[in-house]
Design a protein around this motif. Structure first.
Motif, mmCIF file in Angstrom:
data_model
loop_
_atom_site.group_PDB
_atom_site.id
_atom_site.type_symbol
_atom_site.label_atom_id
_atom_site.label_comp_id
_atom_site.label_asym_id
_atom_site.label_seq_id
_atom_site.Cartn_x
_atom_site.Cartn_y
_atom_site.Cartn_z
ATOM 1 N N TRP A 63 13.645 29.815 -22.176
ATOM 2 C CA TRP A 63 13.707 30.836 -21.135
ATOM 3 C C TRP A 63 14.635 31.949 -21.594
ATOM 4 O O TRP A 63 15.693 31.677 -22.154
ATOM 5 N N GLU A 64 14.251 33.185 -21.326
ATOM 6 C CA GLU A 64 15.108 34.339 -21.577
ATOM 7 C C GLU A 64 15.583 34.834 -20.221
ATOM 8 O O GLU A 64 14.777 35.189 -19.362
ATOM 9 N N VAL A 65 16.896 34.829 -20.002
ATOM 10 C CA VAL A 65 17.469 35.155 -18.700
ATOM 11 C C VAL A 65 18.408 36.349 -18.856
ATOM 12 O O VAL A 65 19.305 36.328 -19.702
ATOM 13 N N ALA A 71 22.287 36.009 -12.420
ATOM 14 C CA ALA A 71 21.017 36.117 -13.129
ATOM 15 C C ALA A 71 20.042 36.930 -12.289
ATOM 16 O O ALA A 71 19.872 36.670 -11.100
ATOM 17 N N ALA A 125 14.206 35.973 -15.220
ATOM 18 C CA ALA A 125 13.991 34.895 -16.185
ATOM 19 C C ALA A 125 12.517 34.878 -16.554
ATOM 20 O O ALA A 125 11.660 35.063 -15.694
ATOM 21 N N ALA A 132 12.181 28.921 -13.353
ATOM 22 C CA ALA A 132 13.065 30.061 -13.580
ATOM 23 C C ALA A 132 14.386 29.853 -12.856
ATOM 24 O O ALA A 132 15.445 30.236 -13.364
ATOM 25 N N ALA A 148 16.647 27.734 -14.990
ATOM 26 C CA ALA A 148 17.135 28.505 -16.135
ATOM 27 C C ALA A 148 18.207 29.505 -15.709
ATOM 28 O O ALA A 148 19.219 29.678 -16.392
ATOM 29 N N LYS A 149 18.006 30.154 -14.564
ATOM 30 C CA LYS A 149 18.994 31.111 -14.055
ATOM 31 C C LYS A 149 20.316 30.419 -13.748
ATOM 32 O O LYS A 149 21.385 30.949 -14.040
#
Length: 115
Positions: free
Chosen positions: A65-67, A50, A53, A35, A38-39
Motif C-alpha cells: 500500500w502507498e499511503v 493519513a 491509500a 486501506a 494501511a492508513k
C-alpha cells in the motif's frame, strides 16, 4: 506423591511461558487487506493523518500500500509504502503536504485562443 510433584514441575514452566506471551492481535492475521488498515499503520509510524491509500505491486504476491500522510504544523508530509505481508513500513519519503494547495497551484488562468 513424587509423581505428582514431577508432573507439576513439568507442567508449571509451560504454563508460565504460555501466560507470558502477549497476544499480537490482528498484526499476524494475514496480509493488510484494507486501506483503513494501511492508513492506521502509516499514522502510527509518522504521527500524522493519513489522507489517501492505494494498492501497489511490491516484492511479493500480496503487494503493498502507498499511503500519503499529512503532517500538522510541518511543511512536508510523508509517503509511506506498507508491505502487506509484514505489516511494516517498507519505505518513507518526504513529499509536499498532501491535500494542501501547493506553490505550483495558483489561480486559474483563462487563455483566449483564436477560434
Amino acid at each position: 506423591m513424587r509423581s505428582r510433584h514431577l508432573a507439576l514441575a513439568l507442567f508449571l514452566p509451560a504454563l508460565l511461558l504460555s501466560a507470558g506471551t502477549p497476544k499480537s492481535g490482528k498484526k499476524g492475521s494475514g496480509p493488510v487487506r484494507s486501506a483503513k488498515e494501511a492508513k492506521t499503520i502509516a499514522e502510527q509510524e509518522t504521527g500524522g493523518k493519513a489522507v489517501s491509500a492505494r494498492r501497489i505491486p511490491l516484492n511479493g504476491a500480496s503487494g503493498g500500500w502507498e499511503v500519503d500522510v499529512q503532517m500538522p504544523r510541518e511543511t512536508k508530509g510523508w509517503r509511506c509504502v506498507i508491505d502487506a505481508d509484514t505489516h511494516l513500513v517498507h519505505s518513507k519519503t518526504r513529499i509536499e503536504q498532501p491535500g494542501a494547495k501547493g506553490k505550483s497551484e495558483g489561480p486559474i488562468r483563462v487563455v483566449k485562443g483564436a477560434g
